[in-house]
Design an enzyme around this catalytic site. Sequence first.
Site, mmCIF file in Angstrom:
data_model
loop_
_atom_site.group_PDB
_atom_site.id
_atom_site.type_symbol
_atom_site.label_atom_id
_atom_site.label_comp_id
_atom_site.label_asym_id
_atom_site.label_seq_id
_atom_site.Cartn_x
_atom_site.Cartn_y
_atom_site.Cartn_z
ATOM 1 N N GLY A 9 73.171 -7.712 74.735
ATOM 2 C CA GLY A 9 74.011 -6.496 74.726
ATOM 3 C C GLY A 9 73.636 -5.594 75.896
ATOM 4 N N GLY A 12 76.028 -2.614 78.025
ATOM 5 C CA GLY A 12 76.517 -1.387 77.414
ATOM 6 C C GLY A 12 75.838 -0.141 77.961
ATOM 7 N N GLN A 13 76.034 0.966 77.238
ATOM 8 C CA GLN A 13 75.534 2.264 77.715
ATOM 9 C C GLN A 13 74.011 2.263 77.841
ATOM 10 O OE1 GLN A 13 75.902 5.620 75.058
ATOM 11 N NE2 GLN A 13 75.750 7.114 76.710
ATOM 12 N N ASP A 35 75.102 -10.593 77.726
ATOM 13 C CA ASP A 35 76.158 -9.834 77.025
ATOM 14 C C ASP A 35 77.393 -10.747 76.957
ATOM 15 O OD1 ASP A 35 76.562 -6.407 76.797
ATOM 16 O OD2 ASP A 35 78.316 -7.689 76.554
ATOM 17 N N TYR A 142 78.728 1.620 59.834
ATOM 18 C CA TYR A 142 77.685 1.589 60.873
ATOM 19 C C TYR A 142 76.343 2.064 60.281
ATOM 20 C CZ TYR A 142 75.378 3.048 65.270
ATOM 21 O OH TYR A 142 74.512 3.230 66.313
ATOM 22 N N LYS A 146 72.862 0.009 59.740
ATOM 23 C CA LYS A 146 71.585 0.417 60.349
ATOM 24 C C LYS A 146 70.499 0.586 59.280
ATOM 25 C CE LYS A 146 72.608 0.503 64.736
ATOM 26 N NZ LYS A 146 72.046 -0.504 65.641
#
Length: 317
Positions: A9, A12-13, A35, A142, A146
Amino acid sequence: MKRRILIIGASGQIGTELTQQLRLVHGNDCVIATDLHQPPVKSQEEFFEILDATDVDAIKRCVLKHQVGTIYLLAAMLSATAESAPRKAWDLNMNSLLCVLDLAKDGLIDQIFWPSSIAVFGPTSPKKDTPQTCVMEPTTVYGISKLAGEFWCSYYQRKYGVDVRSIRYPGLISWKAQPGGGTTDYAVAIFHEALKTGTYNCFLSAQTALPMMHMTDAIRATLELMSSDLSSVNQFKAYNIAGMSFTPEQLAQKIKAKLPDFKIHYDPDFRQAIADSWPSSIDDSEAGKDWKWSARIDLDHLTQDMLDNLKDTLANS
Ligand code: NAD
Ligand code: SER
């Protein structure tokens, strides 16, 4: 030979900046970025591979091929996008985590970083200075993923001795890569629109206070936690960390002080309910005690940094 680091990943940001920082510390060829999509930064295309975080066999092959010792698992669906595809979000967020936990349990890798979020808290958690441990009843898919992930990490740590470390990031603000579909994304979009059009239509109400942090502090926290002596973090915890807390109105005022013509309008959408269920500020004293964590960047510094860097980026694009 030193075993390599695998980032899943990485485009991403967070991954964009984490890859950069890990390569500075460990060397380019020591950090394999992966990714589903190419990295947004051209210079990161070297030592990059396409890898699906839900493809257990492909991850295992990648770990063996590159002699990977540490995995940073960043692939996930964030709070806002997850609400539009709850089952898909659950499958991605959970299956990818269980896959890397199993690799560690089976002795193929030594260490894992997996980020949690302030989304583990819910409307029944204390709203202000939310402590490390309290009532946690998240209302988003979400947040549920988590919190479940935190319990899985804790289980693998206790039962199999897996070295997995985690941070509950607040909303992260950065200019190198766009955010990926969270509720705190307004605090990045506002800077882009202030510079491009001079006006921003905010999807949260003026008074919605949320915990936030500059990406530089978040990356430093990640590397500090990962390099801490195991004895100081030996009981698994996804640590609360805090940077700052502000409302859209307070952020708009800071931008207006630099760009006097800037205008903001408020048009809250479904993300308002998500934000309302989260803390307004976070108590991070346990991270301070255990691994000496402390944020360095305040709202004034963040505003200046975002405007300066985005101005240059937009001018060169
Ligand atoms: P992002 O959406 O910007 O990046 C996630 C990356 O994962 C994307 O590049 C995407 O292409 C990739 N990805 C999605 N599905 C994949 C798959 N099946 N296989 C491989 N890659 C896949 O998210 P981010 O902000 O960089 O967040 C990274 C992690 O940090 C996530 O776990 C997120 O929950 C957590 N986090 C982020 C924030 C924040 O404010 N950015 C706050 C708290 C926690
Ligand atoms: N920034 C993230 C989100 O809004 C928090 O985990 O989804």
